[in-house]
Design an enzyme around this catalytic site. Sequence first.
Site, mmCIF file in Angstrom:
data_model
loop_
_atom_site.group_PDB
_atom_site.id
_atom_site.type_symbol
_atom_site.label_atom_id
_atom_site.label_comp_id
_atom_site.label_asym_id
_atom_site.label_seq_id
_atom_site.Cartn_x
_atom_site.Cartn_y
_atom_site.Cartn_z
ATOM 1 N N ALA A 194 32.268 35.589 39.903
ATOM 2 C CA ALA A 194 31.980 33.830 39.719
ATOM 3 C C ALA A 194 30.748 33.452 40.005
ATOM 4 C CB ALA A 194 33.042 33.494 40.529
ATOM 5 N N ASP B 104 38.505 42.932 38.400
ATOM 6 C CA ASP B 104 38.636 42.797 39.493
ATOM 7 C C ASP B 104 39.342 43.182 40.395
ATOM 8 O OD1 ASP B 104 38.654 40.184 39.273
ATOM 9 O OD2 ASP B 104 36.617 39.427 39.905
ATOM 10 N N THR B 105 40.656 42.269 39.550
ATOM 11 C CA THR B 105 41.703 42.444 41.082
ATOM 12 C C THR B 105 41.990 43.736 40.976
ATOM 13 O OG1 THR B 105 41.678 40.361 40.966
ATOM 14 C CG2 THR B 105 43.165 41.412 42.270
#
Length: 490
Positions: free
Chosen positions: A13, A241-242
């Site tokens: 982000a 992404d996680t």
Amino acid sequence: MAEQNYLAFDFGAQSARAIYGTLDRGKLEISEKYRFITGGTKIFDTLKWDVLRFFEEIKRACKIIANENDKNLMGIGIDSWGVDFALLDVNGNLISNPYHYRDKRTNNIYRDAFKIVPKKVIYQKTGIQFMQINTLFQLYSMVRDNSPLLKIADKFLMIADLFHYFLTKRIACEYTLATTSQLYDLVENNWAWDLIKKFGLKPEIFPEIIQPGTFLGPLLPNIAREVGLQDVNIIVPAAHDTAAAIAAIPAINKNFVYISSGTWSLMGVELDSPLISEESLQNNFTNEGGVFQTIRFLKNISGLWILSEVKKLWDTSGTPSSYADLNKEALQMKPFQYFIDPDDPLFLNPENMIEAIQVFCKTTNQNIPKQRGEIVRCILESLAMKYKFVYLKICKLLRKSFKTLHIIGGGSQNQLLSQFTANSTGLEVKTGPVEATAIGNLLMQAASQNKNMNLSDLRRIGRNSFEIQTLTPQDFSAWDDAYQQFLTIL
């Protein structure tokens, strides 16, 4: 296994990184080749992502790789945050820059949404934690507001999927990203078509869902010529992404809790199947898709976004300082004087984060933190206490306890927060790797080339390749007493 080279783009982000990885004889070496700022762009009263600039940055990074390296590059894969999306018109053109999940258009959205489909029904289908930023609520806000963008939309893509499309012209949504949308049916393993129709969305805009490790195709010829990379395949990693980060956790077995720490803190466990129950709904836990048919059972917690926002205010006011210096100031302050709930809506996107913290403390009848060290200690202690709160919920839901907590991602570099987390939870904390998301991205690309590799193999490579630090709890009884004070402000 012969040497294999891959390129991972990891979009966060606040920044994005191009990470080059070489896998050779069971060890992975990585190097950061390029980094650039992402962040939202304010346009009038909206907040959006400048994805065309981001794509130019992708091409710039590829040119750097081409100029620096004469080795054979086997794949390129992109991961990003979840929930946000782009819309394409019938000609495959981007209709508009995507909205940022912190845009205010979904404020107070639940009341209207739950009139259409009850909360419980949505959860039983999707198993996803309720957050106003979720794709479901972003799209429904457009239906509610009669957005002209939806009228001309022909295809829907999430952020990493959009960049994969720009590189190959193939339209598809990657599974781990799709599950974050709250529009994926975990029972049917497909889009939740009934929810999509009930919320007034066009089913035909949602493309096929593909699995991590899918070959999308070669780099488009015109882009290959522009950047100087020939015969390179685009390989979809775990594009959320996680999901990528959790694939890189250097665990020995499955008996661990994790925190993927960055702008957000994603705290949870790895399961073989979804846990969708009345109790998990009441506690607002999420079931997101993971690699190798696993489920990420977790809770989103507002993470180091709060600290980065207060640091930004100090930096722009003429009193800049490093995170290390801020932690030193925090350590000089008396412990357990102020607490915030990091997940209070007040902290989602305030005009001034310091003022938001002070308002919360005043509203909850606490003293007001004013010095920098007081504010930083308040943030870090509150995050550690919220981790304990969520950890105890996990133990209750699963009816088991754990001994080890892995903290991965950029936030694992904050050793003070990691130590506070060990102190609050009473768990042994293992920190690192920092670039877990990029590592998981690279390893999933490698797994697509080496069909006999499984999740245990990926994690063994991680353990053999990167340094991991271990922290043990300190002053647990004092933290346990202070936890009771923390509970009073929730």
